[in-house]
Design an enzyme around this catalytic site. Structure first.
Site, PDB file in Angstrom:
ATOM      1  N   CYS A  73       0.607  -1.209  -0.611  1.00 16.47           N
ATOM      2  CA  CYS A  73       0.017  -0.268   0.269  1.00 16.47           C
ATOM      3  C   CYS A  73       1.089   1.148   0.194  1.00 16.47           C
ATOM      4  O   CYS A  73       1.595   1.394   0.864  1.00 16.47           O
ATOM      5  CB  CYS A  73      -0.610   0.081   1.494  1.00 16.47           C
ATOM      6  SG  CYS A  73      -1.711   1.173   1.639  1.00 16.47           S
TER       7      CYS A  73
ATOM      8  N   CYS B  86      -5.312   6.867  -2.975  1.00 14.03           N
ATOM      9  CA  CYS B  86      -4.678   5.726  -3.057  1.00 14.03           C
ATOM     10  C   CYS B  86      -3.183   5.681  -3.514  1.00 14.03           C
ATOM     11  O   CYS B  86      -3.238   6.434  -4.852  1.00 14.03           O
ATOM     12  CB  CYS B  86      -5.235   5.026  -4.071  1.00 14.03           C
ATOM     13  SG  CYS B  86      -4.609   2.949  -4.339  1.00 14.03           S
TER      14      CYS B  86
END
Length: 257
Positions: free
Chosen positions: A74, A196
């Protein structure tokens, strides 16, 4: 057992951070992780990240989705753990750490956190989208008006399409005008994310690959704020990829488990 936690955010992507260098947290307790990430009955977060010792690097990052499942890399989580490790005084300004997809470099200067991403060696340009892996798999789709897109509906349909199997894919919708704006449907969380990191990197590289931009230093406007993506292209691969933006602590506390 009483556990200290810290809440960090990076352009609206928020994470529960736990200093687990003593390895006392049960990382196999997915129900606990899910309950902690639940926004109405728990602390609330897009995911939970453990910081653990590593024999060769400053630390190791272990990332879990809000559903409690251990997941791939991530980008914004990586920037948050850099901010967290800097807060814990594990390093002063620069370091290297281990994550799901290998070793990453990081630089922290105040709230500005820069993260070096893994090289991208394959970009699949399709008729209506671009597919690539930037630590997590992403589909990038260029649209005329990103604000008019039903991200939850269209994103879920693409994420669960048969071609991507049970593993699925993250889906990014991007509008290119004077600015580049994206909205992202994230697998695992199964919802639209405010931001994101890996999706922003995927979008920047995808737009360069299809000729929508010739810039190698690109500003991506997410719902949660701006991210900067820079890279080099050697004719075959995308290398020296950096993701930069703000990341900061929100609050800290304790929970019983």
């Amino acid at each position: 057992m009483e556990v200290d936690f810290y809440k960090f955010q990076a352009t609206g992507n928020d994470f529960i951070m736990i200093d687990d260098r003593e390895e006392s947290f049960d990382m196999n307790d997915d129900s606990l992780i899910k309950s902690l990430c639940e926004r109405r009955f728990g602390i609330g977060a897009d995911g939970l990240i453990l910081l653990r010792n590593h024999e060769s690097y400053a630390f190791e990052m272990i990332f879990f989705n809000s559903t409690g499942e251990r997941s791939t890399f991530c980008g914004n989580g990586g920037r948050c753990i850099l901010s967290f490790a800097h807060f814990l005084e594990i390093f002063k300004e620069k370091c290297e750490f281990m994550a799901y997809d290998g070793v990453h470099e990081g630089i922290v200067k105040g709230d500005m956190v820069s993260l070096k991403m893994a090289d991208v060696t394959e970009v699949n340009v399709r008729e209506d989208s671009i597919v690539l892996d930037t630590g997590s798999p992403h589909l990038v789709k260029v649209v005329d008006n990103v604000q008019s897109i039903n991200v939850l509906n269209k994103g879920k349909k693409l994420r669960f399409s048969k071609e991507f199997g049970d593993y699925g894919i993250n889906v990014n919708f991007v509008e290119v005008n004077e600015n580049i704006s994206i909205r992202t449907y994230e697998r695992g969380d199964e919802m639209e994310s405010l931001s994101c990191g890996t999706g922003s990197v995927a979008t920047a590289i995808a737009l360069y690959e299809i000729g929508k931009t010739d810039d190698t230093n690109i500003t991506i406007n997410t719902t949660g704020g701006k991210l900067e993506v820079s890279f080099q292209h050697d004719g075959k691969s995308y290398i020296n990829i950096w993701l930069s933006g703000e990341a900061s602590i929100v609050f800290s506390g304790e929970f019983e488990c």
